[in-house]
Design an enzyme around this catalytic site. Structure first.
Site, mmCIF file in Angstrom:
data_model
loop_
_atom_site.group_PDB
_atom_site.id
_atom_site.type_symbol
_atom_site.label_atom_id
_atom_site.label_comp_id
_atom_site.label_asym_id
_atom_site.label_seq_id
_atom_site.Cartn_x
_atom_site.Cartn_y
_atom_site.Cartn_z
ATOM 1 N N ASN A 263 0.860 -1.182 0.000
ATOM 2 C CA ASN A 263 0.000 0.000 0.000
ATOM 3 C C ASN A 263 0.901 1.239 0.000
ATOM 4 O O ASN A 263 1.540 1.544 1.002
ATOM 5 C CB ASN A 263 -0.882 -0.051 1.266
ATOM 6 N N LYS B 125 0.032 4.294 -0.170
ATOM 7 C CA LYS B 125 -0.600 5.465 0.458
ATOM 8 C C LYS B 125 -0.385 6.714 -0.420
ATOM 9 O O LYS B 125 -0.397 6.601 -1.637
ATOM 10 C CB LYS B 125 -0.076 5.645 1.890
ATOM 11 N N HIS C 92 -9.586 1.131 4.817
ATOM 12 C CA HIS C 92 -8.312 1.222 5.527
ATOM 13 C C HIS C 92 -8.486 2.091 6.774
ATOM 14 O O HIS C 92 -9.278 3.038 6.769
ATOM 15 C CB HIS C 92 -7.249 1.827 4.599
ATOM 16 N N GLU D 86 -6.859 4.422 7.936
ATOM 17 C CA GLU D 86 -6.684 5.873 7.712
ATOM 18 C C GLU D 86 -7.948 6.489 7.117
ATOM 19 O O GLU D 86 -8.288 7.641 7.395
ATOM 20 C CB GLU D 86 -5.446 6.116 6.830
ATOM 21 N N GLU E 156 -5.680 -5.317 10.423
ATOM 22 C CA GLU E 156 -4.628 -4.355 10.698
ATOM 23 C C GLU E 156 -4.917 -3.633 12.011
ATOM 24 O O GLU E 156 -5.672 -2.649 12.029
ATOM 25 C CB GLU E 156 -4.544 -3.314 9.581
ATOM 26 N N GLY F 150 2.255 1.744 10.959
ATOM 27 C CA GLY F 150 3.209 2.840 10.859
ATOM 28 C C GLY F 150 3.911 3.168 12.166
ATOM 29 O O GLY F 150 4.573 4.192 12.285
ATOM 30 N N SER G 294 3.148 -2.710 10.336
ATOM 31 C CA SER G 294 4.598 -2.829 10.542
ATOM 32 C C SER G 294 5.180 -4.179 10.121
ATOM 33 O O SER G 294 6.082 -4.712 10.774
ATOM 34 C CB SER G 294 4.968 -2.503 11.988
HETATM 35 P P1 PGA Z 1 2.653 -0.112 7.807
HETATM 36 O O1 PGA Z 1 1.232 0.162 7.151
HETATM 37 O O2 PGA Z 1 3.214 -1.350 7.156
HETATM 38 O O3 PGA Z 1 3.477 1.124 7.496
HETATM 39 O O4 PGA Z 1 2.435 -0.307 9.262
HETATM 40 C C1 PGA Z 1 0.336 -0.879 6.886
HETATM 41 C C2 PGA Z 1 -0.939 -0.342 6.268
HETATM 42 O O5 PGA Z 1 -1.341 0.773 6.614
HETATM 43 O O6 PGA Z 1 -1.550 -1.007 5.413
#
Ligand code: PGA
Length: 251
Positions: free
Chosen positions: A10, A12, A96, A98, A168, A174, A214
């Protein structure tokens, strides 16, 4: 029946066209040949077509990061499933964290987006996950059950062939904090049992459940060895060809 692994990157809100094409080409160069796994990249809408052209002939699938539930019309700022398909995507990430946390998408919107994606012929990657506060209040399983039941409202058994669930935990995205393997397996097996309750056991056995939060070269092998983990949704580490290549080449 063995589930084919899915490793999804992803991107983003990162990468212009030139950077994205370079990254995609570099990732393709890191990958070994596989029959047991699929690889998917989710660049921003604006560079889907460029990345698709850069990956021509390569075994990498493309995904949008979100889609609207409508096919067309007065929906300023939204993008329809057939538009991302036209640009080369075969899937969309939906719901997601976010989108949920920053842009206030609720389960009903997530469900509509998922059904829109499926109706448009896309694979839908339905993201769910609890916040730290919810985990600490012992509400993880309740929260996940609600997100799954509402997210999959009116999604038929036959449509489920095109649905992937991505667990997730919000506190692991993140942050560099990965959920412990035991926590991940516990949730994934709970989700599979829940799918068996909502649909049937065979369908639950066939549905892919990804872990995200992560994921990196150092933890991917342990995560992928868990019986109910069928892949990964990768953010930060997907922006680096070497790291993502190593994740794709998990053993
Ligand atoms: P990350 O993000 O690997 O940076 O933790 C995962 C995601 O948001 O899909």
């Amino acid at each position: 029946m063995a589930r084919k692994a899915l490793i999804a990157g992803n991107w983003k809100m990162h990468m212009n066209a030139a950077e994205g094409c370079q990254l995609a080409t570099d990732i393709a160069g890191q990958m070994q040949e596989y029959t047991d796994r699929e690889v998917l990249l989710a660049p921003p809408f604006t560079i889907l077509r460029d990345v698709a052209a850069a990956l021509e002939g390569k075994k990498i699938l493309l995904s949008a990061q979100n889609v609207c539930w409508e096919e067309k019309g007065a929906f300023t700022g939204e993008i329809a499933p057939n538009m991302v398909q036209d640009a080369g995507a075969v899937a969309s990430i939906i719901g997601h964290s976010e989108r949920r946390q920053i842009f206030l998408e609720n389960d009903e919107m997530v469900n509509r987006r998922l059904r829109g994606a499926l109706a448009g012929g896309l694979m839908g990657i339905l993201c769910i996950g609890e916040t730290l506060e919810e985990r600490e209040a012992d509400r993880t399983f309740n929260v996940l059950e609600t997100q799954v039941r509402q997210g999959l409202q009116n999604v038929s058994s036959s449509d489920m062939a095109k649905v992937v669930i991505a667990y997730e935990p919000v506190w692991a995205i993140g942050t560099g904090k990965t959920a412990a393997a035991t926590q991940v397996q516990e949730v994934h097996s709970f989700l599979r049992e829940l799918l068996a309750k909502i649909y049937e056991k065979e369908l639950a056995e066939q549905t892919r459940i990804l872990y995200g939060g992560s994921v990196k070269p150092a933890n991917v092998d342990e995560l992928m060895a868990l019986p109910d983990v069928d892949g990964a949704l990768v953010g930060g580490a997907a922006l680096d060809a070497k790291s993502f290549g190593r994740i794709v080449n998990f053993r």
